[in-house]
Design a protein around this motif. Structure first.
Motif, PDB file in Angstrom:
ATOM      1  N   PHE A 121       0.845  -1.195   0.000  1.00 47.78           N
ATOM      2  CA  PHE A 121       0.000   0.000   0.000  1.00 47.78           C
ATOM      3  C   PHE A 121       0.876   1.238   0.000  1.00 47.78           C
ATOM      4  CE2 PHE A 121      -2.109   3.408   2.403  1.00 47.78           C
ATOM      5  CZ  PHE A 121      -3.197   3.619   1.563  1.00 47.78           C
ATOM      6  N   GLU A 122       0.665   2.100  -0.984  1.00 46.37           N
ATOM      7  CA  GLU A 122       1.428   3.333  -1.092  1.00 46.37           C
ATOM      8  C   GLU A 122       0.486   4.489  -1.376  1.00 46.37           C
ATOM      9  OE1 GLU A 122       4.263   2.518  -4.143  1.00 46.37           O
ATOM     10  OE2 GLU A 122       5.696   1.609  -2.759  1.00 46.37           O
ATOM     11  N   ILE A 123       0.627   5.547  -0.605  1.00 43.77           N
ATOM     12  CA  ILE A 123      -0.242   6.713  -0.775  1.00 43.77           C
ATOM     13  C   ILE A 123       0.132   7.476  -2.041  1.00 43.77           C
ATOM     14  CG2 ILE A 123      -0.912   8.929   0.226  1.00 43.77           C
ATOM     15  CD1 ILE A 123      -0.530   7.668   2.982  1.00 43.77           C
ATOM     16  N   ALA A 124       1.437   7.691  -2.238  1.00 46.71           N
ATOM     17  CA  ALA A 124       1.904   8.433  -3.414  1.00 46.71           C
ATOM     18  C   ALA A 124       2.561   7.476  -4.397  1.00 46.71           C
ATOM     19  CB  ALA A 124       2.895   9.524  -2.995  1.00 46.71           C
ATOM     20  N   HIS A 125       2.371   7.729  -5.673  1.00 47.42           N
ATOM     21  CA  HIS A 125       2.940   6.888  -6.720  1.00 47.42           C
ATOM     22  C   HIS A 125       4.121   7.631  -7.343  1.00 47.42           C
ATOM     23  CE1 HIS A 125       3.232   3.772  -9.621  1.00 47.42           C
ATOM     24  NE2 HIS A 125       2.852   4.509 -10.636  1.00 47.42           N
ATOM     25  N   LEU A 126       5.322   7.085  -7.163  1.00 53.06           N
ATOM     26  CA  LEU A 126       6.530   7.745  -7.657  1.00 53.06           C
ATOM     27  C   LEU A 126       7.324   6.799  -8.547  1.00 53.06           C
ATOM     28  CD1 LEU A 126       7.634   9.337  -4.254  1.00 53.06           C
ATOM     29  CD2 LEU A 126       6.446  10.487  -6.120  1.00 53.06           C
ATOM     30  N   PRO A 127       6.787   6.450  -9.704  1.00 54.22           N
ATOM     31  CA  PRO A 127       7.465   5.466 -10.548  1.00 54.22           C
ATOM     32  C   PRO A 127       8.793   5.940 -11.092  1.00 54.22           C
ATOM     33  CG  PRO A 127       5.663   6.509 -11.742  1.00 54.22           C
ATOM     34  CD  PRO A 127       5.569   6.975 -10.316  1.00 54.22           C
ATOM     35  N   ASP A 128       8.995   7.243 -11.237  1.00 48.26           N
ATOM     36  CA  ASP A 128      10.229   7.732 -11.833  1.00 48.26           C
ATOM     37  C   ASP A 128      11.414   7.669 -10.877  1.00 48.26           C
ATOM     38  OD1 ASP A 128       9.034   9.704 -10.267  1.00 48.26           O
ATOM     39  OD2 ASP A 128      10.004  11.333 -11.365  1.00 48.26           O
ATOM     40  N   VAL A 129      11.169   7.485  -9.587  1.00 46.27           N
ATOM     41  CA  VAL A 129      12.279   7.408  -8.639  1.00 46.27           C
ATOM     42  C   VAL A 129      12.236   6.156  -7.779  1.00 46.27           C
ATOM     43  CG1 VAL A 129      12.640   9.896  -8.504  1.00 46.27           C
ATOM     44  CG2 VAL A 129      11.018   8.808  -6.946  1.00 46.27           C
ATOM     45  N   ALA A 130      11.232   5.313  -7.921  1.00 50.83           N
ATOM     46  CA  ALA A 130      11.171   4.092  -7.119  1.00 50.83           C
ATOM     47  C   ALA A 130      12.279   3.135  -7.562  1.00 50.83           C
ATOM     48  CB  ALA A 130       9.807   3.433  -7.267  1.00 50.83           C
ATOM     49  N   PRO A 131      13.222   2.769  -6.674  1.00 49.51           N
ATOM     50  CA  PRO A 131      14.334   1.892  -7.063  1.00 49.51           C
ATOM     51  C   PRO A 131      13.848   0.524  -7.524  1.00 49.51           C
ATOM     52  CG  PRO A 131      14.769   2.954  -4.959  1.00 49.51           C
ATOM     53  CD  PRO A 131      13.331   3.211  -5.280  1.00 49.51           C
ATOM     54  N   GLN A 132      14.461   0.051  -8.581  1.00 47.63           N
ATOM     55  CA  GLN A 132      14.142  -1.268  -9.105  1.00 47.63           C
ATOM     56  C   GLN A 132      15.337  -2.214  -9.025  1.00 47.63           C
ATOM     57  OE1 GLN A 132      11.011  -2.019 -10.159  1.00 47.63           O
ATOM     58  NE2 GLN A 132      10.420   0.061  -9.585  1.00 47.63           N
ATOM     59  N   ALA A 133      16.512  -1.693  -8.690  1.00 53.21           N
ATOM     60  CA  ALA A 133      17.727  -2.498  -8.646  1.00 53.21           C
ATOM     61  C   ALA A 133      18.639  -1.962  -7.549  1.00 53.21           C
ATOM     62  CB  ALA A 133      18.442  -2.448  -9.993  1.00 53.21           C
ATOM     63  N   ARG A 134      19.602  -2.766  -7.137  1.00 54.89           N
ATOM     64  CA  ARG A 134      20.463  -2.374  -6.020  1.00 54.89           C
ATOM     65  C   ARG A 134      21.323  -1.163  -6.346  1.00 54.89           C
ATOM     66  NH1 ARG A 134      22.255  -7.639  -7.235  1.00 54.89           N
ATOM     67  NH2 ARG A 134      24.186  -7.762  -8.447  1.00 54.89           N
ATOM     68  N   SER A 135      21.623  -0.935  -7.628  1.00 50.12           N
ATOM     69  CA  SER A 135      22.413   0.230  -8.006  1.00 50.12           C
ATOM     70  C   SER A 135      21.663   1.534  -7.759  1.00 50.12           C
ATOM     71  CB  SER A 135      22.817   0.140  -9.482  1.00 50.12           C
ATOM     72  OG  SER A 135      21.664   0.123 -10.309  1.00 50.12           O
ATOM     73  N   GLU A 136      20.356   1.464  -7.596  1.00 46.46           N
ATOM     74  CA  GLU A 136      19.537   2.665  -7.388  1.00 46.46           C
ATOM     75  C   GLU A 136      19.241   2.923  -5.920  1.00 46.46           C
ATOM     76  OE1 GLU A 136      17.210   1.821 -11.613  1.00 46.46           O
ATOM     77  OE2 GLU A 136      16.142   1.644  -9.707  1.00 46.46           O
ATOM     78  N   LEU A 137      19.673   2.018  -5.038  1.00 46.29           N
ATOM     79  CA  LEU A 137      19.354   2.169  -3.623  1.00 46.29           C
ATOM     80  C   LEU A 137      20.159   3.281  -2.964  1.00 46.29           C
ATOM     81  CD1 LEU A 137      19.015  -1.601  -2.683  1.00 46.29           C
ATOM     82  CD2 LEU A 137      17.162   0.085  -2.895  1.00 46.29           C
ATOM     83  N   TRP A 138      21.423   3.452  -3.365  1.00 46.75           N
ATOM     84  CA  TRP A 138      22.217   4.537  -2.791  1.00 46.75           C
ATOM     85  C   TRP A 138      21.701   5.913  -3.204  1.00 46.75           C
ATOM     86  CZ3 TRP A 138      24.664   3.891   1.391  1.00 46.75           C
ATOM     87  CH2 TRP A 138      25.334   2.694   1.680  1.00 46.75           C
ATOM     88  N   PRO A 139      21.380   6.142  -4.479  1.00 48.71           N
ATOM     89  CA  PRO A 139      20.754   7.427  -4.833  1.00 48.71           C
ATOM     90  C   PRO A 139      19.445   7.662  -4.093  1.00 48.71           C
ATOM     91  CG  PRO A 139      21.559   6.344  -6.805  1.00 48.71           C
ATOM     92  CD  PRO A 139      21.697   5.346  -5.690  1.00 48.71           C
ATOM     93  N   ALA A 140      18.660   6.593  -3.863  1.00 44.40           N
ATOM     94  CA  ALA A 140      17.411   6.731  -3.117  1.00 44.40           C
ATOM     95  C   ALA A 140      17.678   7.121  -1.673  1.00 44.40           C
ATOM     96  CB  ALA A 140      16.617   5.430  -3.165  1.00 44.40           C
ATOM     97  N   THR A 141      18.745   6.583  -1.108  1.00 46.28           N
ATOM     98  CA  THR A 141      19.135   6.955   0.260  1.00 46.28           C
ATOM     99  C   THR A 141      19.539   8.422   0.324  1.00 46.28           C
ATOM    100  OG1 THR A 141      19.892   4.694   0.695  1.00 46.28           O
ATOM    101  CG2 THR A 141      20.707   6.422   2.150  1.00 46.28           C
ATOM    102  N   ALA A 142      20.320   8.862  -0.670  1.00 44.10           N
ATOM    103  CA  ALA A 142      20.733  10.267  -0.722  1.00 44.10           C
ATOM    104  C   ALA A 142      19.531  11.186  -0.857  1.00 44.10           C
ATOM    105  CB  ALA A 142      21.702  10.482  -1.885  1.00 44.10           C
ATOM    106  N   LEU A 143      18.554  10.774  -1.673  1.00 45.01           N
ATOM    107  CA  LEU A 143      17.345  11.574  -1.850  1.00 45.01           C
ATOM    108  C   LEU A 143      16.562  11.659  -0.543  1.00 45.01           C
ATOM    109  CD1 LEU A 143      15.226  13.084  -3.476  1.00 45.01           C
ATOM    110  CD2 LEU A 143      14.385  10.891  -4.329  1.00 45.01           C
TER     111      LEU A 143
END
Length: 247
Positions: A121-143
């Motif tokens: 369950f997610e209130i907001a839909h953020l497909p352009d920044v939702a991480p799909q791979a481990r390489s995107e987890l660090w940028p998500a942490t920074a964000l």
């Protein structure tokens, strides 16, 4: 407290126009980065993290300096206090433990639903920044870190303090800043904007009850980490090496 460098009413006019422009635009300023992988989610998240710092943290620090205030001074400035001085401050340890427990429960429920083919369950839909791979987890942490620090400095400290200094009404200042906090998130849609406003009100209450801005920052960071890091991890993002889902 040092005397303000710029009169508060003049600064409020400038800041009001600036904040309303961001709200009308529907997003913060984005930073163009000449990094590999331009256009990917990781690149967008990194640019967004820097954009939040430019849009909110930098103006907040400069604005507080013009008002003669320290960005992270001891306690809550007297002008924006809505809690009586004789009220005991809320201890922070239970809140920190609650944030940790909430993150664990969130991860467990998300993983349980993912294993059964159900979406979280997610209130907001953020497909352009939702991480799909481990390489995107660090940028998500920074964000998440940038959003928590930048937005709390601006919407929980600088903006309500400025409004309160001009109006003399700390309650109205807190409400207006919270509404503007929700308005600048209108890219999340009506449902996301309403939810963000409610969360902003809760963060303002936490700041008022604890007198510690770092507590509001920490809670904000944890909320974003849960959405952008913990849930994707629980859905198996760590198993995939690329945005296309390669193992």
């Amino acid at each position: 407290m040092p005397a303000p460098i710029l009169p508060a009413p003049i600064l409020l006019v400038i800041v009001a126009a600036y904040t309303l422009a961001i709200a009308w635009r529907g997003r913060t300023f984005r930073v163009r980065l000449a990094l590999p992988g331009r256009g990917t989610r990781g690149h967008r998240m990194t640019a967004w993290a820097l954009g939040l710092a430019v849009s909110f943290a930098l103006p907040a620090v400069l604005g507080l300096a013009l008002l003669g205030q320290a960005p992270l001074g001891a306690g809550q400035p007297a002008a924006m206090r809505v809690i009586p001085d004789d009220w005991p401050l809320l201890p922070t340890t239970p809140l920190v433990l609650g944030m940790a427990l909430g993150s664990i429960v969130n991860a467990a429920i998300t993983h349980w639903r993912w294993r059964r083919g159900k979406t979280a369950f997610e209130i907001a839909h953020l497909p352009d920044v939702a991480p799909q791979a481990r390489s995107e987890l660090w940028p998500a942490t920074a964000l998440s870190l940038s959003a928590g620090v930048s937005e709390e400095l601006y919407f929980r400290l600088f903006l309500p303090l400025l409004i309160a200094m001009v109006s003399g009404d700390a309650v109205m200042a807190t409400i207006l800043a919270t509404l503007l906090f929700g308005a600048v998130h209108r890219y999340q849609g009506v449902r996301g904007m309403i939810a963000t406003t409610i969360v902003g009100g809760g963060l303002a209450v936490i700041y008022g009850l604890t007198g510690a801005l770092w507590m509001a920052i920490a809670l904000h960071v944890v909320i974003d980490l849960n959405a952008l890091v913990v849930r994707p991890l629980a859905r198996g993002a760590w198993r995939r090496s690329g945005p296309e889902g390669r193992a």
